[in-house]
Design an enzyme around this catalytic site. Structure first.
Site, PDB file in Angstrom:
ATOM      1  N   HIS A 102      17.609  29.961 103.281  1.00 13.23           N
ATOM      2  CA  HIS A 102      17.057  29.034 104.274  1.00 13.23           C
ATOM      3  C   HIS A 102      15.587  29.414 104.452  1.00 13.23           C
ATOM      4  O   HIS A 102      15.234  30.601 104.351  1.00 13.23           O
ATOM      5  CB  HIS A 102      17.694  29.195 105.653  1.00 13.23           C
ATOM      6  CG  HIS A 102      19.165  28.973 105.721  1.00 13.23           C
ATOM      7  ND1 HIS A 102      20.067  29.950 105.435  1.00 13.23           N
ATOM      8  CD2 HIS A 102      19.885  27.894 106.093  1.00 13.23           C
ATOM      9  CE1 HIS A 102      21.298  29.487 105.613  1.00 13.23           C
ATOM     10  NE2 HIS A 102      21.211  28.236 106.007  1.00 13.23           N
ATOM     11  N   ASP A 105      15.137  32.381 106.606  1.00 13.82           N
ATOM     12  CA  ASP A 105      15.628  33.674 106.097  1.00 13.82           C
ATOM     13  C   ASP A 105      14.493  34.442 105.446  1.00 13.82           C
ATOM     14  O   ASP A 105      14.418  35.667 105.552  1.00 13.82           O
ATOM     15  CB  ASP A 105      16.688  33.511 104.999  1.00 13.82           C
ATOM     16  CG  ASP A 105      17.881  32.701 105.423  1.00 13.82           C
ATOM     17  OD1 ASP A 105      18.140  32.620 106.629  1.00 13.82           O
ATOM     18  OD2 ASP A 105      18.560  32.158 104.522  1.00 13.82           O
ATOM     19  N   GLU A 233      26.767  19.972 102.508  1.00 14.67           N
ATOM     20  CA  GLU A 233      27.831  20.974 102.628  1.00 14.67           C
ATOM     21  C   GLU A 233      28.724  20.619 103.809  1.00 14.67           C
ATOM     22  O   GLU A 233      28.315  20.762 104.965  1.00 14.67           O
ATOM     23  CB  GLU A 233      27.193  22.355 102.825  1.00 14.67           C
ATOM     24  CG  GLU A 233      28.225  23.462 102.912  1.00 14.67           C
ATOM     25  CD  GLU A 233      27.577  24.833 103.044  1.00 14.67           C
ATOM     26  OE1 GLU A 233      26.513  25.067 102.432  1.00 14.67           O
ATOM     27  OE2 GLU A 233      28.131  25.669 103.774  1.00 14.67           O
ATOM     28  N   GLU A 269      32.485  24.605 100.525  1.00 16.17           N
ATOM     29  CA  GLU A 269      32.685  26.003 100.931  1.00 16.17           C
ATOM     30  C   GLU A 269      34.161  26.232 101.243  1.00 16.17           C
ATOM     31  O   GLU A 269      34.771  25.475 101.999  1.00 16.17           O
ATOM     32  CB  GLU A 269      31.816  26.332 102.152  1.00 16.17           C
ATOM     33  CG  GLU A 269      32.076  27.746 102.663  1.00 16.17           C
ATOM     34  CD  GLU A 269      31.049  28.229 103.680  1.00 16.17           C
ATOM     35  OE1 GLU A 269      29.857  27.939 103.515  1.00 16.17           O
ATOM     36  OE2 GLU A 269      31.470  28.906 104.637  1.00 16.17           O
ATOM     37  N   HIS A 272      35.048  26.419 104.974  1.00 13.54           N
ATOM     38  CA  HIS A 272      34.921  25.136 105.677  1.00 13.54           C
ATOM     39  C   HIS A 272      36.104  24.224 105.353  1.00 13.54           C
ATOM     40  O   HIS A 272      36.584  23.478 106.214  1.00 13.54           O
ATOM     41  CB  HIS A 272      33.605  24.456 105.301  1.00 13.54           C
ATOM     42  CG  HIS A 272      32.388  25.268 105.670  1.00 13.54           C
ATOM     43  ND1 HIS A 272      31.109  24.843 105.402  1.00 13.54           N
ATOM     44  CD2 HIS A 272      32.263  26.464 106.288  1.00 13.54           C
ATOM     45  CE1 HIS A 272      30.246  25.746 105.835  1.00 13.54           C
ATOM     46  NE2 HIS A 272      30.929  26.748 106.370  1.00 13.54           N
ATOM     47  N   ASP A 308      34.597  30.551 111.217  1.00  7.48           N
ATOM     48  CA  ASP A 308      34.014  30.679 109.893  1.00  7.48           C
ATOM     49  C   ASP A 308      33.775  32.167 109.615  1.00  7.48           C
ATOM     50  O   ASP A 308      32.688  32.685 109.842  1.00  7.48           O
ATOM     51  CB  ASP A 308      32.686  29.895 109.917  1.00  7.48           C
ATOM     52  CG  ASP A 308      32.189  29.538 108.541  1.00  7.48           C
ATOM     53  OD1 ASP A 308      32.967  29.605 107.588  1.00  7.48           O
ATOM     54  OD2 ASP A 308      31.003  29.167 108.429  1.00  7.48           O
ATOM     55  N   ASP A 340      28.327  32.726  99.920  1.00  7.03           N
ATOM     56  CA  ASP A 340      27.998  32.535 101.336  1.00  7.03           C
ATOM     57  C   ASP A 340      28.997  33.397 102.117  1.00  7.03           C
ATOM     58  O   ASP A 340      29.902  32.893 102.767  1.00  7.03           O
ATOM     59  CB  ASP A 340      28.110  31.057 101.701  1.00  7.03           C
ATOM     60  CG  ASP A 340      27.565  30.785 103.087  1.00  7.03           C
ATOM     61  OD1 ASP A 340      27.185  31.747 103.770  1.00  7.03           O
ATOM     62  OD2 ASP A 340      27.530  29.613 103.499  1.00  7.03           O
TER      63      ASP A 340
HETATM   64  C1  XLS Z   1      27.371  27.835 107.691  1.00  7.99           C
HETATM   65  C2  XLS Z   1      26.978  27.365 106.372  1.00  7.99           C
HETATM   66  C3  XLS Z   1      25.571  27.744 105.951  1.00  7.99           C
HETATM   67  C4  XLS Z   1      25.158  26.914 104.773  1.00  7.99           C
HETATM   68  C5  XLS Z   1      23.688  26.857 104.538  1.00  7.99           C
HETATM   69  O1  XLS Z   1      28.508  27.717 108.108  1.00  7.99           O
HETATM   70  O2  XLS Z   1      27.913  27.790 105.434  1.00  7.99           O
HETATM   71  O3  XLS Z   1      25.497  29.092 105.683  1.00  7.99           O
HETATM   72  O4  XLS Z   1      25.782  27.344 103.610  1.00  7.99           O
HETATM   73  O5  XLS Z   1      23.011  26.336 105.617  1.00  7.99           O
HETATM   74 NI    NI Z   2      30.856  29.390 106.258  1.00  7.14          NI
HETATM   75 NI    NI Z   3      27.856  27.675 103.389  1.00  8.91          NI
END
Ligand code: XLS
Ligand code: NI
Ligand code: NI
Length: 438
Positions: A102, A105, A233, A269, A272, A308, A340
């Site tokens: 990001h 970051d 995402e 992900e 998620h 998460d 991630d």
């Molecule tokens: C958070 C997300 C984040 C994305 C990028 O839950 O996974 O890390 O991958 O913004």
């Molecule tokens: Ni996540």
């Molecule tokens: Ni992510």
């Protein structure tokens, strides 16, 4: 490299399953050919900057438990520079071909839009030098549109246009940075693009704003020469109560509705997908079937809780199922497998970062080997195909082509009488997977 942040760790190498060295790969052998690609080309591993180098594992109940030697300066830009050194030392030692970040970051937010842009540009030019000297590449960049308090009601879905503009400024700068660094994709994860309560929310208007914002970002990116995929995402909730990019199916519909389907794909992900009440494979398959599986955030959710956790992916079955979807669509490129993932709060040694990535990379490498073996050498695909054999010819095939009417179905049913019962053989499919775990 001037300093070393991991002095006791040598570059991690493949040593095979007989080794007792924990700082070695047992399965990830980057040049090993599996079908038409090497392991490195199949897996396209990326390291997530935020979990690995930014967050010392603070949680809502307490301070961080990791002590990052690169965060010892008083000035945030000096910390950012040390962090970059540490990151590239890590990428090189773990032997990952890619990383992801990001904007915030890699460089701290300044006191104005221009100062934030300047901070980012300064770090981007240093990152570019590191990429050139190490060969590590950028899988994707993104903008953090969720941490700053101004985004508490969302960024592109904020009811206040002034906030949306700040989101636009950040995405513009993050796209500039991604293009400058040769990033192969660009991600949108909308953590606060959703609502805290429906009662005060005009959902239709917010979704249209999101669509408009994404079209503007797409057009700007294309204008400055970005040729990669834009990725959404999905995540159902957290930090918003309800997030608009709920799951793969929701995003597929949204992208088509908003005229974004040609330029956008999905970054699935694992954690998620779990939060949305699906399996990892389900959300991968849904995206893949829509021609929209673009990349993966490789991690692991916890089935006993509802948040998460972003554990490192250590569940072999999950990785086998994921790799079966990926292999069947012909690979994940130009996306990749981005870790991630964060070490547990109780994993407070710096070396735990290596151990976690080693087991994550090995689990996916092993998943790849097994998935490839199943697809090439077992009768899995035939077993699945045979369940649908009645549509391959005759009236079934006419149905698929759309040349039958409902009356025809009635007559066919009346003529043939009660169908023979056909077992779905689920346990046999499960047995087959187990038999290939060698
Ligand atoms: C958070 C997300 C984040 C994305 C990028 O839950 O996974 O890390 O991958 O913004
Ligand atoms: Ni996540
Ligand atoms: Ni992510």
């Amino acid at each position: 490299m001037s300093t070393t942040f991991f002095p006791n760790i040598n570059p991690i190498q493949y040593e095979g399953t007989d080794t007792d060295n924990i700082f070695a790969f047992r399965y990830y052998d980057e040049n090993r050919q599996i079908g038409d690609k090497t392991m490195k080309e199949h897996l396209r591993f990326a390291i997530a900057y935020w979990h690995s180098f930014c967050n010392e594992n603070a949680d809502p109940f307490g301070a961080g438990t990791r002590d990052f030697p690169w965060h010892k300066h008083s000035n945030p830009m000096d910390n950012a520079k040390s962090r970059l050194e540490a990151a590239f030392e890590f990428f090189t030692k773990i032997n990952a071909p890619y990383y992801c970040f990001h904007d915030r970051d890699i460089a701290p937010e300044g006191s104005s839009v221009s100062e934030s842009e300047k901070n980012l540009q300064e770090i981007v030019s240093l990152a570019k030098e590191h990429q050139q000297s190490t060969g590590v590449k950028l899988l994707w960049g993104t903008a953090n549109l969720f941490s700053h308090p101004r985004y508490m009601n969302g960024a592109s879905t904020n009811p206040d246009f002034a906030v949306l503009c700040h989101g636009g400024a950040q995405v513009k700068a993050a796209l500039d940075a991604t293009v400058e660094l040769g990033g192969e994709n660009y991600v949108f994860w909308g953590g606060r693009e959703g609502y805290a309560a429906l009662i005060n929310t005009n959902m239709k208007r917010e979704l249209d704003h999101l669509g408009q914002f994404l079209r503007m970002a797409r057009d700007y990116g294309r204008k400055i020469g970005f040729k990669g995929n834009y990725l959404i995402e999905p995540k159902p909730a957290e930090p918003s109560k309800h997030q608009y990019d709920f799951d793969s199916a929701t995003v597929v519909g949204f992208l088509h509705q908003q005229g974004l389907a040609d330029d956008f794909k999905i970054n699935v992900e694992q954690n998620h997908a779990i939060l949305a009440g699906h399996t990892f494979a389900h959300d991968l398959q849904t995206a893949s079937d829509a021609g929209m599986l673009g990349s993966v955030d490789a991690n692991l959710g916890d089935n006993q809780n509802g948040w998460d956790t972003d554990y490192f992916p250590t569940d072999l079955y999950d990785c086998i199922h994921a790799m079966m979807v990926i292999l069947q669509q012909g690979g994940i490129a130009p996306g990749g497998l981005n870790f991630d993932a964060k070490v547990r709060r109780t994993s407070s040694d710096l070396e735990d970062l290596f151990i976690a990535h080693i087991v994550g990379m090995d689990t996916f490498a092993r998943g790849l080997l097994i998935a490839h073996d199943i697809l090439e050498n077992s009768n899995f695909l035939t077993m699945k195909q045979e369940r649908y054999a009645s549509y391959d010819s005759g009236k079934g095939s006419e149905f698929e082509q759309g040349s039958l009417g409902l009356e025809d179905l009635r007559d066919l049913a009346a003529e043939a009488g009660e169908p023979q019962r056909r077992s779905g053989k689920i346990e046999l499919f499960e047995m087959l997977i187990n038999n290939y775990i060698k």
